[in-house]
Design an enzyme around this catalytic site. Structure first.
Site, PDB file in Angstrom:
ATOM      1  CB  CYS A 180       3.560  -1.305  -2.429  1.00  0.00           C
ATOM      2  SG  CYS A 180       2.893  -0.547  -4.024  1.00  0.00           S
ATOM      3  CB  THR A 217       3.357   1.209  -7.377  1.00  0.00           C
ATOM      4  OG1 THR A 217       2.571   0.003  -7.338  1.00  0.00           O
ATOM      5  CG2 THR A 217       3.088   2.099  -8.210  1.00  0.00           C
TER       6      THR A 217
END
Length: 352
Positions: free
Chosen positions: A195, A197
């Site tokens: 991830c 993000t």
């Protein structure tokens, strides 16, 4: 603009402090838990098992992974890209014999026009596979009012199922989702190994502090939390339970197993985030012009059957319990004291 200056902690920032213990052996530790979930009209639904869950990523949450996790009385969040026909093919097989099971049906939240088809598909699968007790509403950003309303809609549609909803990372949204009808709140933004993000959006929350804050909020309302992401080794799983997580979701640690669905290469298996360009090209026709990819693709070494990985994970959690005197997994958070460290591992021979 506001700055919170109290320190937030991740798994790598702490160790569990050992304590005197009456436990003579790891084999005396029970990792199974009995959960009671409040559902519609004051009813309760019960589940017994080991609260470790394979992630609903498309390379992890496979039917094959579910079969492997079932041997350990653990859970598997089946990814949302299987069709109703795919479920139908499984319904007459071992799923039909899977009682008190850890099968988790995953559904997303699309546009208003696609929500109805998501609901219809879920209802069809629940009719075909009545053994499924858990429904997971999985979105990257669980902070929208639209999502809270959607949780209420799914609770009304499935009044006696155990409802998981997320992802969020803070107290107020944990409480909001439980009050909207969720039994378990899925917590974690950005801690996963694939991830990005936190890099792309600058948004996130260190996972250990996230668990502590959200578990405190959820338990006060009779709910539970599922820690999603950030575990790189069995010790991290033990720390998650020690911090108050009721369930721990694992993706990357299972990505190199036989049961994972990543493409095999000479170096291992392909593993990618569900907000990566690879995933969006596969399921959404590419990265939309109004957004950026928030995941990456890697190749992880092949590690054999998931049974070996689960043995390491469950053995590590049992060991943590014996170090602090917890005879049951349920007691681990009560017995845990964390100490902050500058370094937790001696890496002179490498990080593996």
């Amino acid at each position: 603009m506001k700055i919170e200056d109290d320190i937030k902690l991740d798994f790598a920032d702490v160790l569990i402090r050992p304590k005197r213990s009456n436990l003579a052996t790891r084999s005396s530790v029970s990792l199974e838990r009995h959960f009671k979930f409040k559902v519609a009209k004051g009813q309760e639904v019960h589940w017994d098992g080991v609260p470790v869950m394979a992630s609903n990523m498309d390379t992890i949450g496979t039917f094959e992974m579910a079969g492997a996790m079932e041997k350990h009385r653990a859970l598997c969040a089946i990814h949302k890209y299987y069709t109703a026909d795919d479920w139908q093919k499984q319904a007459s097989g071992w799923f039909a014999r899977y009682h008190n099971c850890g099968l988790v049906y995953t559904m997303g939240m699309g546009s208003d026009s696609s929500n109805w088809s998501e609901l219809q598909k879920a209802q069809e699968v629940m009719r075909m596979v009545p053994a499924v007790q858990f429904i997971c509403l999985d979105v990257a950003n669980g902070y929208t009012e639209k999502f809270v309303r959607y949780v209420q809609t799914i609770r009304d549609a499935f009044p006696t199922h155990i409802l998981i909803a997320g992802n969020v990372v803070t107290r107020e949204m944990t409480e909001a989702l439980i009050l909207a009808g969720a039994n378990i709140v899925k917590i974690g933004i950005g801690p996963g190994s694939v991830c990005t993000t936190r890099k792309v959006a600058g948004v996130g929350y260190p996972q250990l502090s996230c668990i502590m804050e959200c578990a405190d909020a959820a338990h006060g309302l009779g709910g539970y939390v599922l820690s999603d992401g950030g575990c790189t080794c069995p010790g991290d799983v033990a720390k998650a339970f020690g911090a108050g997580a009721d369930f721990v979701m694992i993706g990357g640690m299972f990505a190199g197993t036989d049961e994972a669905a990543g493409e095999a290469t000479e170096d291992g298996k392909v593993f990618y985030g569900m907000s990566s360009a690879e995933a969006m090209n596969k399921y959404s026709g590419g990265v939309a012009t109004y957004r950026a990819a928030e995941g990456k693709s890697v190749v992880v070494p092949h590690v054999g059957s998931v049974d070996g990985v689960m043995q390491q994970i469950l053995g590590g959690v049992r060991s943590a319990c014996t170090y602090v005197g917890a005879s049951r997994l349920k007691d681990l958070s009560k017995c845990t004291t964390f100490i902050r460290v500058n370094r937790q591992l001696n890496t002179v021979w490498g990080n593996d």
